[in-house]
Design an enzyme around this catalytic site. Structure first.
Site, mmCIF file in Angstrom:
data_model
loop_
_atom_site.group_PDB
_atom_site.id
_atom_site.type_symbol
_atom_site.label_atom_id
_atom_site.label_comp_id
_atom_site.label_asym_id
_atom_site.label_seq_id
_atom_site.Cartn_x
_atom_site.Cartn_y
_atom_site.Cartn_z
ATOM 1 N N ASP A 60 38.338 24.941 42.333
ATOM 2 C CA ASP A 60 38.520 26.272 41.753
ATOM 3 C C ASP A 60 39.718 26.915 42.451
ATOM 4 O OD1 ASP A 60 38.362 28.776 40.794
ATOM 5 O OD2 ASP A 60 36.480 29.337 41.742
ATOM 6 N N THR A 93 42.248 30.698 36.929
ATOM 7 C CA THR A 93 42.827 31.070 38.230
ATOM 8 C C THR A 93 43.931 30.102 38.641
ATOM 9 O OG1 THR A 93 40.988 29.885 39.246
ATOM 10 C CG2 THR A 93 40.825 32.251 39.159
ATOM 11 N N THR A 94 43.810 28.835 38.222
ATOM 12 C CA THR A 94 44.839 27.862 38.574
ATOM 13 C C THR A 94 46.043 28.021 37.641
ATOM 14 O OG1 THR A 94 43.096 26.344 39.224
ATOM 15 C CG2 THR A 94 45.270 25.415 38.987
ATOM 16 N N ASP A 393 32.121 31.022 36.922
ATOM 17 C CA ASP A 393 33.193 30.873 35.930
ATOM 18 C C ASP A 393 32.617 30.786 34.520
ATOM 19 O OD1 ASP A 393 34.976 30.940 37.903
ATOM 20 O OD2 ASP A 393 35.731 28.902 37.725
#
Length: 556
Positions: A60, A93-94, A393
């Site tokens: 994550d 988020t990445t 998530d």
């Protein structure tokens, strides 16, 4: 006479600005490179040592960057992006870091050619507006009530995560939890508060398949007097308090002077009567379970257990709020203000069970709970932590869809469509901004390219084939299947993303890139630590014009 000096200083300044831009861009690219390999279903996990010396194994993006200790201000700013993304939409988020890194990378060439950062930022903002317009065009509305669609969607969004190997398990849990706590706020809108009303309890032991969403709440507490109080009550009447059921101590030091021996007994009797009075006010409403956030004295415990009432004390405020939402009770501040309407009757069962070596109280089978607990079981702590991150998530994805039920294609298809459309539009952009605009269009390809890299396919061939398919506008839904690396139709493979997540990713990445580009100097406010023994007063150092704009601006 002075003019040449001014000119000289100005040219020095500009050089310093360019150097700072390069340093910022390098730092941002370094952050992006750290988590580039964690994008997509075939992504790698990272193993981190956290500050406490524990181990975190995750892919994550936000969880990885949270543990990084970075000195460079630009890199710190990049790390904040993934936190923003996580708090706002909980997913992507990445992607947001990879995209922001790429936007800065393509800007580097223009900085070298002495383009002014403002020009680049203007072009980027124009590209952002057009990208959002493309998203609106290709977004596909869905029906939130259709469980199988929702399941497929949540599954495709967390298909990149570690828990995807457990099939529908996490997606099921997430949808159950978010549909339970969703409340209608009128005008067809639903509000889902994940942080407040969904509690995740991780209990090591058992198998991951034993995880479930409770129709109610579970707390890590036992009744006050286990021998005397019932540990199982069907259809309990529940009273929630946030006041202590014990004798009030004096606010500050209180002195009582006792002359006669009997006075002492009178004092004790007053205490007893006060507590008895409190308990009687509660027992009037015939509760089966009394829960308070504060203390509960032995005497109160005696009165309650004599009346056959179970009690739990020192509960967290957040847990109390959840119980109130689940069983329909109202938290009362003073026992003398109790009313019949404050008693919670919505719960079907109160039970205390022992799991492992700890006792947990369950208030479950609620009629219409607006709060719930997700019970996670698993082999080890590390596994449970990762499952919890993935579940968060998944719940965010479910919440985003409930709030804004629109889908865009996953697998890099959205970015490729945006890129192709922007490339076509760039020819109509006038003036010097045309080139940065086109560069922004190319930067969007970073996401599908990274996906292709992480699948282990031939990146150049795959990207060329995809660009070809998108350039003639064949099908906006053509992208990369992250598992096989094959070019496929995302609709058929059910690889989707929530519209909210994509829009937020684009906005955050481009706005952050613009902000970092507009920095032309980094000035440190940190004093350098003196070496021991160098305490004697040092001569003040007079800065010359050359030093002031030297490149050594950051402390070592």
């Amino acid at each position: 006479m002075h003019a040449p000096v001014l000119v000289l200083k100005d040219s020095l300044k500009r050089e310093s600005g360019t150097k700072v831009h390069h340093a910022n861009i390098q730092a941002s690219k370094a952050v992006a490179d750290i988590i580039r390999t964690t994008l997509g279903p075939r992504s790698m996990l990272k193993m981190l040592l956290d500050a406490a010396g524990g181990i975190v194994v995750t892919n994550d993006g936000n969880a990885i960057l949270r543990e990084l200790d970075v000195a460079h201000p630009a890199a710190k700013s990049m790390i904040e992006l993934s936190r923003t993304q996580d708090e706002e939409v909980g997913d992507g988020t990445t992607s947001v870091i990879v995209l922001a890194g790429e936007m800065l990378h393509v800007a580097e060439a223009f900085i070298d050619k002495s383009y002014h950062p403002t020009v680049i930022c203007r072009a980027y903002n124009k590209a952002l507006e057009d990208a959002i317009a493309v998203l609106d065009k290709i977004a596909m509305p869905i029906d939130v009530k259709d469980r199988s669609t929702m399941l497929g969607l949540v599954k495709s969004c967390i298909g990149t995560k570690f828990t995807s190997q457990f099939g529908d398990l996490i997606a099921d849990l997430a949808i159950d939890a978010t549909t339970t706590v969703g409340v209608d706020i009128g005008q067809g809108l639903r509000e889902v508060d994940i942080k407040k009303y969904i509690k995740v309890e991780k209990v090591p032991g058992g198998q991951l398949e034993d995880s479930k969403v409770l129709k109610g709440v579970m707390i890590n507490k036992d009744v006050v007097a286990p021998g005397k109080m019932k540990r199982k009550i069907v259809n309990p009447r529940i009273i929630l308090l946030d006041c202590p059921l014990e004798y009030k101590k004096g606010e500050n030091q209180t002195n009582a002077e006792l002359v006669r021996e009997e006075d002492w007994e009178v004092l004790l009797k007053m205490e007893e009567e006060y507590i008895e009075n409190l308990c009687m006010q509660i027992l009037k409403f015939k509760p089966d379970l009394v829960i308070t956030e504060k203390g509960l004295s032995d005497l109160a415990c005696h009165y309650l257990s004599k009346a056959g009432v179970s009690a739990i004390r020192r509960l967290r405020k957040t847990d109390n709020n959840r119980i109130a939402k689940a069983c329909g009770a109202v938290i009362v501040n003073r026992p003398d203000e109790l009313q019949e309407s404050d008693v919670g009757t919505g719960a079907g069962l109160f039970e205390v069970k022992k799991i492992g070596d700890e006792f947990f109280a369950f208030i479950v089978d609620c009629k219409d709970p607006k709060a719930c607990t997700v019970l996670l079981r698993g082999a080890s702590k590390d596994l449970l932590n990762e499952v919890e991150r993935n579940l968060q998530d998944a719940m965010s994805v479910a919440r985003n869809i409930i709030k804004n039920p629109k889908l865009v294609p996953g697998g890099g298809a959205t970015e490729l469509t945006v890129s192709a459309t922007l490339k076509q539009k760039s020819s109509s952009v006038e003036g010097i901004e045309k080139w940065p605009y086109e560069a922004a269009a190319i930067a969007f390809e970073a996401i599908p390219r990274t996906l292709a890299q992480n699948c282990g396919v031939n990146v150049i061939r795959t990207m060329t084939a995809l660009q070809g398919k998108h350039a003639n506008g064949e099908n906006a839904w053509t992208g990369i299947d992250g598992n096989t690396g094959a070019i496929a139709d995302m609709k058929e493979r059910k690889i989707w993303d929530a519209y909210n997540v994509k829009a937020q990713t684009f906005k955050t990445a481009i706005e952050a890139a613009c902000m970092l580009l507009r920095i032309d100097d980094i000035v440190s406010g940190i004093k350098k630590k003196q070496a021991p023994g160098a305490s004697q007063a040092q001569k003040p150092k007079i800065e010359t014009e050359g030093d002031a704009d030297g490149e050594q601006i950051l402390p070592d």
